[in-house]
Design a protein around this motif. Structure first.
Motif, PDB file in Angstrom:
ATOM      1  N   ARG A  17       0.835  -1.200   0.000  1.00 15.07           N
ATOM      2  CA  ARG A  17       0.000   0.000   0.000  1.00 15.07           C
ATOM      3  C   ARG A  17       0.877   1.261   0.000  1.00 15.07           C
ATOM      4  O   ARG A  17       0.580   2.224  -0.705  1.00 15.07           O
ATOM      5  CB  ARG A  17      -0.926   0.015   1.216  1.00 15.07           C
ATOM      6  CG  ARG A  17      -2.047  -0.991   1.117  1.00 15.07           C
ATOM      7  CD  ARG A  17      -2.902  -0.975   2.385  1.00 15.07           C
ATOM      8  NE  ARG A  17      -3.843  -2.056   2.369  1.00 15.07           N
ATOM      9  CZ  ARG A  17      -5.060  -2.008   1.851  1.00 15.07           C
ATOM     10  NH1 ARG A  17      -5.472  -0.893   1.308  1.00 15.07           N
ATOM     11  NH2 ARG A  17      -5.849  -3.050   1.877  1.00 15.07           N
ATOM     12  N   ILE A  18       1.923   1.253   0.791  1.00 14.05           N
ATOM     13  CA  ILE A  18       2.854   2.395   0.821  1.00 14.05           C
ATOM     14  C   ILE A  18       3.498   2.567  -0.548  1.00 14.05           C
ATOM     15  O   ILE A  18       3.559   3.687  -1.078  1.00 14.05           O
ATOM     16  CB  ILE A  18       3.932   2.198   1.920  1.00 14.05           C
ATOM     17  CG1 ILE A  18       3.300   2.173   3.311  1.00 14.05           C
ATOM     18  CG2 ILE A  18       5.017   3.268   1.823  1.00 14.05           C
ATOM     19  CD1 ILE A  18       2.641   3.477   3.720  1.00 14.05           C
ATOM     20  N   ASP A  19       3.976   1.483  -1.144  1.00 14.25           N
ATOM     21  CA  ASP A  19       4.593   1.551  -2.475  1.00 14.25           C
ATOM     22  C   ASP A  19       3.608   2.070  -3.521  1.00 14.25           C
ATOM     23  O   ASP A  19       3.966   2.885  -4.374  1.00 14.25           O
ATOM     24  CB  ASP A  19       5.130   0.179  -2.887  1.00 14.25           C
ATOM     25  CG  ASP A  19       6.329  -0.261  -2.058  1.00 14.25           C
ATOM     26  OD1 ASP A  19       6.953   0.610  -1.409  1.00 14.25           O
ATOM     27  OD2 ASP A  19       6.629  -1.473  -2.053  1.00 14.25           O
ATOM     28  N   PHE A  20       2.362   1.588  -3.460  1.00 14.43           N
ATOM     29  CA  PHE A  20       1.322   2.045  -4.385  1.00 14.43           C
ATOM     30  C   PHE A  20       1.094   3.549  -4.211  1.00 14.43           C
ATOM     31  O   PHE A  20       1.011   4.295  -5.188  1.00 14.43           O
ATOM     32  CB  PHE A  20       0.022   1.268  -4.142  1.00 14.43           C
ATOM     33  CG  PHE A  20      -1.121   1.712  -5.013  1.00 14.43           C
ATOM     34  CD1 PHE A  20      -1.183   1.329  -6.343  1.00 14.43           C
ATOM     35  CD2 PHE A  20      -2.132   2.506  -4.501  1.00 14.43           C
ATOM     36  CE1 PHE A  20      -2.239   1.741  -7.155  1.00 14.43           C
ATOM     37  CE2 PHE A  20      -3.192   2.925  -5.296  1.00 14.43           C
ATOM     38  CZ  PHE A  20      -3.241   2.537  -6.625  1.00 14.43           C
ATOM     39  N   GLY A  21       0.990   4.002  -2.971  1.00 17.17           N
ATOM     40  CA  GLY A  21       0.794   5.426  -2.688  1.00 17.17           C
ATOM     41  C   GLY A  21       1.943   6.266  -3.210  1.00 17.17           C
ATOM     42  O   GLY A  21       1.723   7.330  -3.805  1.00 17.17           O
ATOM     43  N   ILE A  22       3.168   5.814  -2.999  1.00 14.32           N
ATOM     44  CA  ILE A  22       4.346   6.548  -3.470  1.00 14.32           C
ATOM     45  C   ILE A  22       4.330   6.648  -4.996  1.00 14.32           C
ATOM     46  O   ILE A  22       4.609   7.713  -5.560  1.00 14.32           O
ATOM     47  CB  ILE A  22       5.645   5.886  -2.953  1.00 14.32           C
ATOM     48  CG1 ILE A  22       5.765   6.117  -1.439  1.00 14.32           C
ATOM     49  CG2 ILE A  22       6.865   6.421  -3.697  1.00 14.32           C
ATOM     50  CD1 ILE A  22       6.873   5.322  -0.774  1.00 14.32           C
ATOM     51  N   GLN A  77       1.708   6.593  -6.955  1.00 14.78           N
ATOM     52  CA  GLN A  77       0.637   7.522  -7.339  1.00 14.78           C
ATOM     53  C   GLN A  77       1.084   8.970  -7.160  1.00 14.78           C
ATOM     54  O   GLN A  77       0.815   9.822  -8.011  1.00 14.78           O
ATOM     55  CB  GLN A  77      -0.637   7.241  -6.527  1.00 14.78           C
ATOM     56  CG  GLN A  77      -1.283   5.908  -6.832  1.00 14.78           C
ATOM     57  CD  GLN A  77      -1.770   5.826  -8.263  1.00 14.78           C
ATOM     58  OE1 GLN A  77      -2.540   6.660  -8.699  1.00 14.78           O
ATOM     59  NE2 GLN A  77      -1.311   4.825  -8.992  1.00 14.78           N
ATOM     60  N   VAL A  78       1.760   9.255  -6.053  1.00 11.46           N
ATOM     61  CA  VAL A  78       2.262  10.610  -5.809  1.00 11.46           C
ATOM     62  C   VAL A  78       3.277  10.990  -6.887  1.00 11.46           C
ATOM     63  O   VAL A  78       3.234  12.105  -7.426  1.00 11.46           O
ATOM     64  CB  VAL A  78       2.875  10.722  -4.399  1.00 11.46           C
ATOM     65  CG1 VAL A  78       3.656  12.019  -4.241  1.00 11.46           C
ATOM     66  CG2 VAL A  78       1.797  10.612  -3.335  1.00 11.46           C
TER      67      VAL A  78
END
Length: 182
Positions: A48-53, A55-56
């Motif tokens: 989830r953290i990797d996905f968020g990064i 996307q940012v």
């Protein structure tokens, strides 16, 4: 009052857009996305953290030039335009001060916290509250980078209607505040 009139503008504007039946004016790729596709699998916390990064990075990569342009224009206005000129252009005696404040606010990219010190300085120099509210709303709602990001998810017709509704609302709010609070 700023929050209250901002919420009222959002509700009225959203209602108008809903009544205009603008559902077809959302970009096709947004409509084609299925919520299930994005989160169909259980992700670990790290995923989830990797996905968020990611996307940012994707969003920042698309808009950073526009953000820099907006910040540069805002800094230029803030640092090089004499306050006496701004006060004479936006003061009580200028009939078009709300319109000018709205136009000045559009190229500036900032959140409300970035705008508050400028608004406070202008208020202390005699700029009317309605003019300041219009300026702050234009900065936070109609900034160039915000419109560029919005243009990635809506088609030009809906973007134009959004801009028109916001302009009419911001000008009406600013003029009303000046009329009733002076």
């Amino acid at each position: 009052m700023y929050v209250l009139v901002g919420l009222m503008l959002a509700v009225v504007g959203g209602t108008v857009i809903d009544k205009l039946n603008m559902n077809d004016q959302v970009q096709d790729y947004i409509r084609d996305m299925e919520e299930e596709d994005i989160f169909s699998e259980e992700l670990t916390f790290k995923q989830r953290i990797d996905f968020g990064i990611e996307q940012v990075k994707e969003v920042a990569g698309k808009v950073w030039p526009y953000i820099l342009i907006g910040v540069a224009i805002g800094a230029g206005i803030h640092n090089w335009v004499p306050q006496s000129y701004i006060q004479s252009a936006l003061g009580n005696n200028n009939v078009i001060s709300v319109f000018l404040a709205t136009l000045i606010g559009i190229p500036i990219y900032a959140d409300i916290f970035g705008v508050l010190p400028i608004a406070e300085a202008l208020f202390s120099k005699g700029v009317p509250i309605g003019t300041l509210v219009a300026f702050m709303m234009a900065v936070t709602t109609l900034s160039l980078p915000s419109l560029v990001m919005l243009s990635k998810v809506v088609k030009p017709k809906l973007l134009g209607i959004f801009i028109l509704i916001c302009l009419i609302g911001i000008l009406s709010i600013g003029i009303s505040f000046n009329w009733f609070l002076i």
